[in-house]
Scaffold this active site. Structure first.
Site, PDB file in Angstrom:
ATOM      1  N   LYS A  41      53.614  58.237  36.359  1.00 24.31           N
ATOM      2  CA  LYS A  41      54.642  58.630  35.394  1.00 24.31           C
ATOM      3  C   LYS A  41      54.594  57.799  34.113  1.00 24.31           C
ATOM      4  CE  LYS A  41      58.341  55.698  37.299  1.00 24.31           C
ATOM      5  NZ  LYS A  41      58.523  54.864  36.093  1.00 24.31           N
ATOM      6  N   ASP A  42      53.921  56.651  34.135  1.00 25.44           N
ATOM      7  CA  ASP A  42      53.830  55.804  32.947  1.00 25.44           C
ATOM      8  C   ASP A  42      52.726  56.223  31.996  1.00 25.44           C
ATOM      9  OD1 ASP A  42      55.931  54.209  33.826  1.00 25.44           O
ATOM     10  OD2 ASP A  42      54.613  52.740  34.781  1.00 25.44           O
ATOM     11  N   ARG A  75      65.618  60.907  29.797  1.00 21.03           N
ATOM     12  CA  ARG A  75      65.600  62.079  30.680  1.00 21.03           C
ATOM     13  C   ARG A  75      66.735  62.009  31.695  1.00 21.03           C
ATOM     14  NH1 ARG A  75      64.146  62.421  35.745  1.00 21.03           N
ATOM     15  NH2 ARG A  75      63.307  60.301  35.644  1.00 21.03           N
ATOM     16  N   ARG A  76      66.886  60.853  32.341  1.00 22.88           N
ATOM     17  CA  ARG A  76      67.952  60.693  33.327  1.00 22.88           C
ATOM     18  C   ARG A  76      69.324  60.784  32.671  1.00 22.88           C
ATOM     19  NH1 ARG A  76      64.863  55.599  36.267  1.00 22.88           N
ATOM     20  NH2 ARG A  76      63.641  56.849  37.755  1.00 22.88           N
ATOM     21  N   ARG A  99      66.893  47.799  31.304  1.00 21.87           N
ATOM     22  CA  ARG A  99      65.467  47.578  31.351  1.00 21.87           C
ATOM     23  C   ARG A  99      65.170  46.434  32.300  1.00 21.87           C
ATOM     24  NH1 ARG A  99      62.010  48.030  27.353  1.00 21.87           N
ATOM     25  NH2 ARG A  99      60.615  47.431  29.061  1.00 21.87           N
ATOM     26  N   ARG A 133      67.007  44.943  37.549  1.00 22.78           N
ATOM     27  CA  ARG A 133      67.951  46.063  37.475  1.00 22.78           C
ATOM     28  C   ARG A 133      68.970  46.014  38.603  1.00 22.78           C
ATOM     29  NH1 ARG A 133      64.081  51.132  36.827  1.00 22.78           N
ATOM     30  NH2 ARG A 133      62.370  49.657  37.149  1.00 22.78           N
ATOM     31  N   CYS A 174      56.093  59.937  28.241  1.00 21.15           N
ATOM     32  CA  CYS A 174      57.146  59.756  29.233  1.00 21.15           C
ATOM     33  C   CYS A 174      58.501  59.399  28.652  1.00 21.15           C
ATOM     34  CB  CYS A 174      56.721  58.697  30.251  1.00 21.15           C
ATOM     35  SG  CYS A 174      56.430  57.066  29.530  1.00 21.15           S
TER      36      CYS A 174
END
Length: 308
Positions: free
Chosen positions: A78-79, A123-124, A141, A147, A232
């Site tokens: 995904k990166d 996106r989220r 981040r 996190r 992304c």
């Protein structure tokens, strides 16, 4: 064999997992690690989309292979940007993990009015805002441990289910979000291994750990991203699955759902297609979003806001 990888615990887990797969083939005796610091790792005070997004977690890892310091690069798929740099080949996609996002700290239904949600992903954020316009969002981040340490400051944070599972994290409240609720990031849950395009021996070894089904759906999702002309950091997602044809549909076995949204989540459009060619399926869904669902205006607004 030497593998270039980021330094985070998740990146190291992924690299060591790939190493175990390679050694198990008997084609590779051992895999050592070359630890690389990326732009995304260093600039933890800057939102990912504000950095331009073009390979902020992958460019330096890829460069280590291009300049001969490493034989392979191991990435969270995904990166990656939608195109592979000249001189490299995406040689293998092993079996894919869980592609879903997860809400950590609360279920979506139990979030209070005006709850504070932390995520670094546009996106989220856009999709949660679409379902719950009352939610308030904060930037988040850092690596997984960072996190989770900050999670208590918010009502919930959003993470990838694959990360939770791979690191065997003991988290009290985790709600996996079905792709019908939140379309995942392109290639989320998948790993991608690159090597030099002229390194035939390494290509043979990497092909031995490829999962053909995972490769098909990842290729379809990456084609979707390529047609959008992005990476992304877009408020966009795609999720492809393979169907066995038992439903009698003869149009093909790859089914892909794509999503594009405004940054504030007030507008969200989805389209879905099915076919046998991953590139065509992915690109056709993107074209549907761009041409038939007003997606070009959404992308233009996002990019204009990002430049500002």
């Amino acid at each position: 064999m030497l593998a270039a990888t980021r330094r985070s615990p998740l990146a190291l887990w992924q690299t060591r997992h790939v190493a175990s797969l390679l050694v198990a083939t008997g084609l590779v005796e051992s895999v050592d690690e070359l630890l690389v610091s990326t732009t995304g790792d260093r600039r933890t005070d800057t939102p990912i989309h504000a950095m331009g997004g073009k390979g902020v977690f992958s460019k330096e890892v890829q460069q280590a292979v291009l300049d001969g310091r490493a034989d392979i690069a191991v990435h969270s798929a995904k990166d990656l940007t939608s195109s592979t740099p000249d001189g490299l080949i995406l040689a293998a996609v092993p079996p894919r993990g869980d592609a879903r996002d997860a809400l950590v700290g609360s279920s979506l239904q139990d979030l209070r009015e005006g709850a504070r949600i932390a995520t670094g992903s546009v996106r989220r954020r856009a999709q949660l805002a679409w379902h719950r316009p009352d939610l308030v969002f904060s930037e988040l981040r850092g690596n997984i441990a960072t996190r989770l340490h900050k999670a208590e400051q918010f009502d919930a944070i959003v993470m990838a289910m694959a990360a939770i599972q791979r690191l065997e994290l003991d988290i009290e409240v985790v709600e996996p979000l079905d792709p019908e609720v939140m379309v995942p990031q392109v290639a989320q849950g998948a790993l991608a291994i690159e090597c030099r395009a002229d390194d035939e021996d390494t290509i043979v070894a990497l092909r031995a750990i490829e999962d053909p089904g995972a490769r098909l759906v990842v290729d379809a999702e990456r084609a979707f991203l390529a047609e959008l002309g992005g990476d992304c950091t877009l408020p966009a997602g795609a999720f492809a699955v393979l169907n066995d044809g038992s439903d009698g549909d003869s149009d093909g076995n790859i089914e892909l759902a794509g999503m594009l949204a405004s940054l504030d989540g007030q507008t969200l459009v989805r389209r879905q297609r099915r076919g046998s060619d991953p590139d065509e399926v992915g690109r056709s869904v993107a074209r549907d979003l761009l041409d038939d669902a007003g997606g070009r205006a959404l992308l233009a607004d996002f990019r204009s806001a990002n430049r500002g």
